[in-house]
Design a protein around this motif. Structure first.
Motif, PDB file in Angstrom:
ATOM      1  N   ASP A  16       0.820  -1.347   0.159  1.00  0.00           N
ATOM      2  CA  ASP A  16       0.079  -0.056  -0.010  1.00  0.00           C
ATOM      3  C   ASP A  16       0.870   1.046  -0.034  1.00  0.00           C
ATOM      4  OD1 ASP A  16      -2.450  -1.125  -0.033  1.00  0.00           O
ATOM      5  OD2 ASP A  16      -2.600  -1.436   2.016  1.00  0.00           O
ATOM      6  N   SER A  19       2.005   1.637  -3.543  1.00  0.00           N
ATOM      7  CA  SER A  19       1.050   2.193  -4.314  1.00  0.00           C
ATOM      8  C   SER A  19       0.473   3.776  -4.177  1.00  0.00           C
ATOM      9  CB  SER A  19      -0.147   1.539  -4.192  1.00  0.00           C
ATOM     10  OG  SER A  19      -0.227   0.243  -4.636  1.00  0.00           O
ATOM     11  N   LYS A  20       0.690   4.050  -2.800  1.00  0.00           N
ATOM     12  CA  LYS A  20       0.319   5.511  -2.185  1.00  0.00           C
ATOM     13  C   LYS A  20       1.591   6.546  -2.972  1.00  0.00           C
ATOM     14  CE  LYS A  20      -0.895   7.765   2.062  1.00  0.00           C
ATOM     15  NZ  LYS A  20      -0.789   7.734   3.571  1.00  0.00           N
ATOM     16  N   LEU A  23       0.611   6.964  -6.459  1.00  0.00           N
ATOM     17  CA  LEU A  23      -0.486   7.945  -6.732  1.00  0.00           C
ATOM     18  C   LEU A  23       0.077   9.228  -6.371  1.00  0.00           C
ATOM     19  CD1 LEU A  23      -3.126   5.550  -4.768  1.00  0.00           C
ATOM     20  CD2 LEU A  23      -3.279   6.359  -7.183  1.00  0.00           C
ATOM     21  N   LEU A  53      -8.574   0.302  -6.182  1.00  0.00           N
ATOM     22  CA  LEU A  53      -7.402   0.742  -5.274  1.00  0.00           C
ATOM     23  C   LEU A  53      -8.108   1.469  -3.932  1.00  0.00           C
ATOM     24  CD1 LEU A  53      -4.382   2.225  -7.478  1.00  0.00           C
ATOM     25  CD2 LEU A  53      -4.757  -0.124  -6.573  1.00  0.00           C
ATOM     26  N   LYS A  58      -5.622   3.080   3.400  1.00  0.00           N
ATOM     27  CA  LYS A  58      -4.405   3.815   3.300  1.00  0.00           C
ATOM     28  C   LYS A  58      -4.296   4.572   1.936  1.00  0.00           C
ATOM     29  CE  LYS A  58      -1.501   1.416   6.458  1.00  0.00           C
ATOM     30  NZ  LYS A  58      -0.303   0.498   6.590  1.00  0.00           N
ATOM     31  N   THR A  59      -4.780   3.850   0.762  1.00  0.00           N
ATOM     32  CA  THR A  59      -4.899   4.511  -0.576  1.00  0.00           C
ATOM     33  C   THR A  59      -6.081   5.332  -0.887  1.00  0.00           C
ATOM     34  OG1 THR A  59      -5.386   2.418  -1.497  1.00  0.00           O
ATOM     35  CG2 THR A  59      -2.923   2.939  -1.198  1.00  0.00           C
ATOM     36  N   GLN A  62      -5.763   9.492  -1.677  1.00  0.00           N
ATOM     37  CA  GLN A  62      -5.093   9.668  -2.821  1.00  0.00           C
ATOM     38  C   GLN A  62      -5.814   9.052  -4.163  1.00  0.00           C
ATOM     39  OE1 GLN A  62      -3.978   8.543   0.044  1.00  0.00           O
ATOM     40  NE2 GLN A  62      -2.058   9.831   0.454  1.00  0.00           N
ATOM     41  N   THR A  63      -6.434   7.949  -4.148  1.00  0.00           N
ATOM     42  CA  THR A  63      -7.012   7.493  -5.244  1.00  0.00           C
ATOM     43  C   THR A  63      -8.336   8.283  -5.760  1.00  0.00           C
ATOM     44  OG1 THR A  63      -6.285   5.199  -4.477  1.00  0.00           O
ATOM     45  CG2 THR A  63      -7.898   5.519  -6.307  1.00  0.00           C
TER      46      THR A  63
END
Length: 641
Positions: A16, A19-20, A23, A53, A58-59, A62-63
C-alpha cells in the motif's frame, strides 16, 4: 502500478505504501505537467483500475483525489457498472469514505454539459431526446441504476446527510484531517490559505504548538511533517458541511432521474413548469449577490432535496407530523370533500416527530428571512413543490391557516421585492396556493385592501410576465371556475375581489395574451419560459369554451396592426403551436402535469391547438384566417437535427 514481475509463477504484491507513493507522483505530475490528466483520462481500463485501489484505507484518499481530477477532464463518462465488484466496494466503505466517494459520484451521475447555451433550449433538448432514444440509456442513467442496485445505498446516504456535526469523529489527528481537507480542497493555494488562517487563529488564541504523536506515520500511513498548528473547530465543521453538500447533491440527482422510482414512491412525470432550476444550477448567494459560505450553501442544497422529494411524490406528507396529518383530515371533513388518498396511505410511523413537522418549520424560518434575501427563492420553491400536482384544497388551507399568503403578499407588495428570481418563486407559489380556492381569494382581498396596494401588486406582475405568468394562469382558471358556480360565498368574492375583476376584463386578457406570445419564440423556448406559451393557450381555451375564440383572434389581429407589425405576432404564434405539437405529442412525453394543473383534459388542449392550426382560411377559429396573404410566413423549418 500493476505488478508485472513474476517470481515462481506468482505476481509480486505491491505494498500500500508503494501504491500510495505512485498515486502521489501521478497526482503531482497531473498538477505540474499539462496534458497528463487528459492522457490518463483516455485510458478507460486505467480509470477502472483506479477504483479497485479504493479498497485500501491507506490509498483511498489519494485514489479518490486522482479519480476526481481525471473524471473532470474525461470526454466520455465512465460507466460504474464496469467497475469490478462495485457493490462490494461501496458497501465496505465506512461513512467517511462514502462521503468522499460522493464527490466522484456527483460527476458520474450528472448528465454531461456540452457548454453550448443552445443545449438549454427546448429545440435542442428535443433533438437530444430523439438521439438518446435511438442510443438507449445514457451513461449517467446507467450509473444511477448501478448505484441504486447496491443494497442500503440510499439509506446510508440519508444517514450521512442527517448526521449531526457533534456525532463526527473528533479524535483524528491533525495530519489525518489535513489529508481529508486535501481531498475536498484539491488546490494547493486554497490549502495554503487555510493553513495561514489556522496559524492566525492559533496565534490569536495563544494555542500551544501541536506535533503529531510518535508513531502517527505508521498508524495513519502518513509521512512525518513539521506542520505547526491544528485546524480550528470551525474548519472541522466546514469539512462536515462540505461533504454533506456532496451527499445531498447525489440524493437530489437520484430523486430527479429516471430511476427515481427506486429512491422513493413513483412520482408523475412533469413538463418542467415552472422554471425550477436544475440540479447543476449555481448555489448560495448572500443578499448582496456574492457567494455565501458553505453553511448557507448546505441549507440551499437541503431545500433542493426537499423540493425534489415533494414534487409529485405521494410521500410528501411525511414532511408533516401526526397531528398535522389529522388537521388535513379535519379540513377535508369540514369541507365535505374526500380525503386525499396519499394522506390516507401515508405510513405514520415514518412522519416527522416533535411539535411541528418539517414543512411547518420551514414556513417559520421563511417568515424570519430578510425580505431581499435570495435564500427565499429556494424556500419558496420547496413549499411550492409540496402544492404541485392535482390541486388539493386541504393542502392549501393547511398553509393558508399558517399565514403563508399574507407573508408572500407582504414580500411582493410592502417590501416591493426587486429580485427577479425571488419574485418568480413567490408568484408561482401564490398561484398554487390560490388556485380554485375561494378562501384564498377572500384573504387576498382582505390584505390588498386599497387601490394603492393593488397598483403595486399589478406593477410587480406586469414588470415581467415570464416571472408572473403562472399566477396569471391560475387566476384566469379560478375566475372561469367561480363564474360557473352557484354559491353565495363565491358570488361575494367575485363582486369584491379586485384581482378577479381585473382579470375578467377582455382588454386585460388581450393585453396579457399579446405580450405572452410576443416575448417567446420557437428558437428561444426553454423549460423556464415555455409556461408563457401554455398560459396563452389557457386563455384561448377558456375563450373557446365561451365560443369567443374568433373574437380573441380578431382582437389580436387589430393589436398587430396598431403596433405596425401586421402578421408578425400571429405568424410567431402559429410556429409556436406547431412546436407545441411536436413537443407535447411525442409518445414518450407525459403531459399529465398540464392536465392536472389546469383541470382541463389534455384532449381539449390538443383539439384547441389543432383548431388554431387549421389550414382552412375560411375557418373563423384558424390563425391563418387572420394573417393577410402578403405577410404569411407559417412554413418555417425550426427543427434542429
Amino acid at each position: 502500478m500493476r505488478p508485472t514481475i513474476s517470481i515462481r509463477g506468482q505476481k509480486l504484491k505491491i505494498s500500500d505504501e508503494m501504491s500510495k507513493d505512485c498515486l502521489s507522483i501521478l497526482y503531482n505530475t497531473c498538477v505540474c505537467t499539462e496534458g497528463v490528466t487528459k492522457r490518463l483520462a483516455e485510458k478507460n481500463d486505467f480509470v477502472i483500475f483506479l477504483f479497485t485501489l479504493m479498497t485500501s484505507k491507506k490509498t483511498f484518499l489519494q485514489t479518490a483525489t486522482l479519480i476526481e481530477d481525471i473524471l473532470g477532464v474525461k470526454k466520455e463518462m465512465i460507466r460504474l457498472d464496469e467497475v469490478p465488484n462495485l457493490s462490494t466496494l461501496v458497501s465496505n466503505f465506512d461513512q467517511q469514505q462514502l462521503a468522499n466517494f460522493c464527490r466522484i459520484l456527483a460527476v458520474t451521475i450528472s448528465e454531461m454539459d456540452t457548454g453550448n447555451d443552445d443545449k438549454h433550449t427546448l429545440l435542442a433538448k428535443n433533438a437530444q431526446q430523439k438521439k438518446s432514444l435511438s442510443l438507449g440509456p445514457s451513461a449517467a442513467e446507467i450509473n444511477q441504476a448501478a448505484l441504486l442496485s447496491i443494497p442500503g445505498f440510499v439509506e446510508r446516504l440519508c444517514k450521512l446527510a442527517t448526521r449531526k456535526v457533534s456525532e463526527t469523529t473528533g479524535t483524528a489527528s491533525f495530519l489525518q484531517e489535513l489529508e481529508e481537507w486535501y481531498t475536498w480542497l484539491d488546490n494547493a493555494l486554497v490549502l495554503d490559505a487555510l493553513m495561514r488562517v489556522a496559524n492566525e487563529e492559533s496565534e490569536h488564541n495563544q494555542a500551544s504548538i501541536v506535533f503529531p504523536p510518535p508513531g502517527a506515520s505508521e498508524e495513519n500511513g502518513l509521512p512525518h511533517t513539521s506542520t505547526r498548528t491544528q485546524l480550528p473547530q470551525s474548519m472541522k465543521i466546514m469539512h462536515e458541511i462540505m461533504y454533506k453538500l456532496e451527499v445531498l447533491y447525489v440524493l437530489c440527482v437520484l430523486l430527479m432521474g429516471r430511476q427515481r422510482n427506486q429512491v422513493g414512491p413513483s412520482p408523475t412525470s412533469q413538463d418542467g413548469e415552472p422554471g425550477a432550476k436544475p440540479p447543476g444550477a449555481p448555489l448560495g448567494f448572500s443578499q448582496n449577490g456574492s457567494c455565501s459560505g458553505p453553511d448557507i450553501t448546505l441549507k440551499i442544497q437541503f431545500l433542493r432535496l426537499l423540493q425534489s422529494f415533494s414534487d409529485h411524490h405521494e410521500n410528501k406528507y411525511l414532511l408533516l407530523n401526526n397531528q398535522e396529518l389529522n388537521e388535513l383530515s379535519a379540513i377535508s371533513l369540514k369541507a365535505n370533500i374526500p380525503e386525499v388518498e396519499a394522506v390516507l396511505n401515508t405510513d405514520r410511523s415514518l412522519v416527522c416527530d416533535g411539535k411541528r413537522g418539517l414543512l411547518t418549520r420551514l414556513l417559520q424560518v421563511m417568515k424570519k428571512e430578510p425580505a431581499e434575501s435570495s435564500f427565499r427563492f429556494w424556500q419558496a420553491r420547496a413549499v411550492e413543490s409540496f402544492l404541485r400536482g392535482t390541486t388539493s384544497y386541504a393542502d392549501q388551507m393547511f398553509l393558508l391557516k399558517r399565514g403563508l399568503l399574507e407573508h408572500i403578499l407582504y414580500c411582493i407588495v410592502d417590501s416591493e421585492c426587486k429580485s427577479r428570481d425571488v419574485l418568480q418563486s413567490y408568484f408561482d407559489l401564490l398561484g398554487e396556493l390560490m388556485k380554485f380556492n375561494v378562501d384564498a381569494f377572500k384573504r387576498f382581498n382582505k390584505y390588498i385592501n386599497t387601490d394603492a396596494k393593488f397598483q403595486v401588486f399589478l406593477k410587480q406582475i406586469n414588470s415581467s410576465l415570464v416571472d408572473s405568468n403562472m399566477l396569471v394562469r391560475c387566476v384566469t382558471l379560478s375566475l372561469d371556475r367561480f363564474e360557473n358556480q352557484v354559491d353565495m360565498k363565491v358570488a361575494e368574492v367575485l363582486s369584491e375581489c379586485r384581482l378577479l375583476a381585473y382579470i375578467s376584463q377582455v382588454p386585460t386578457q388581450m393585453s396579457f395574451l399579446f405580450r405572452l406570445i410576443n416575448i417567446i419564440h420557437v428558437q428561444t423556448l426553454t423549460q423556464e419560459n415555455v409556461s408563457c406559451l401554455n398560459t396563452s393557450l389557457v386563455i384561448l381555451m377558456l375563450a373557446r369554451r365561451k365560443e369567443r375564440l374568433p373574437l380573441y383572434l380578431r382582437l389580436l389581429q387589430r393589436m398587430e396592426h396598431s403596433k405596425k407589425y401586421p402578421g408578425f405576432l400571429l405568424n410567431n404564434f402559429h410556429n409556436l403551436l406547431r412546436f407545441w405539437q411536436q413537443h407535447y405529442l411525442h409518445k414518450d412525453k407525459d403531459s399529465t402535469c398540464l392536465e392536472n394543473s389546469s383541470c382541463i383534459s389534455f384532449s381539449y388542449w390538443k383539439e384547441t391547438v389543432s383548431i388554431l392550426l387549421n389550414p382552412d382560411r375560411q375557418s373563423p377559429s384558424a390563425l391563418v384566417s387572420y394573417i393577410e396573404e402578403p405577410y404569411m410566413d407559417i412554413d418555417r423549418d425550426f427543427t434542429e437535427e
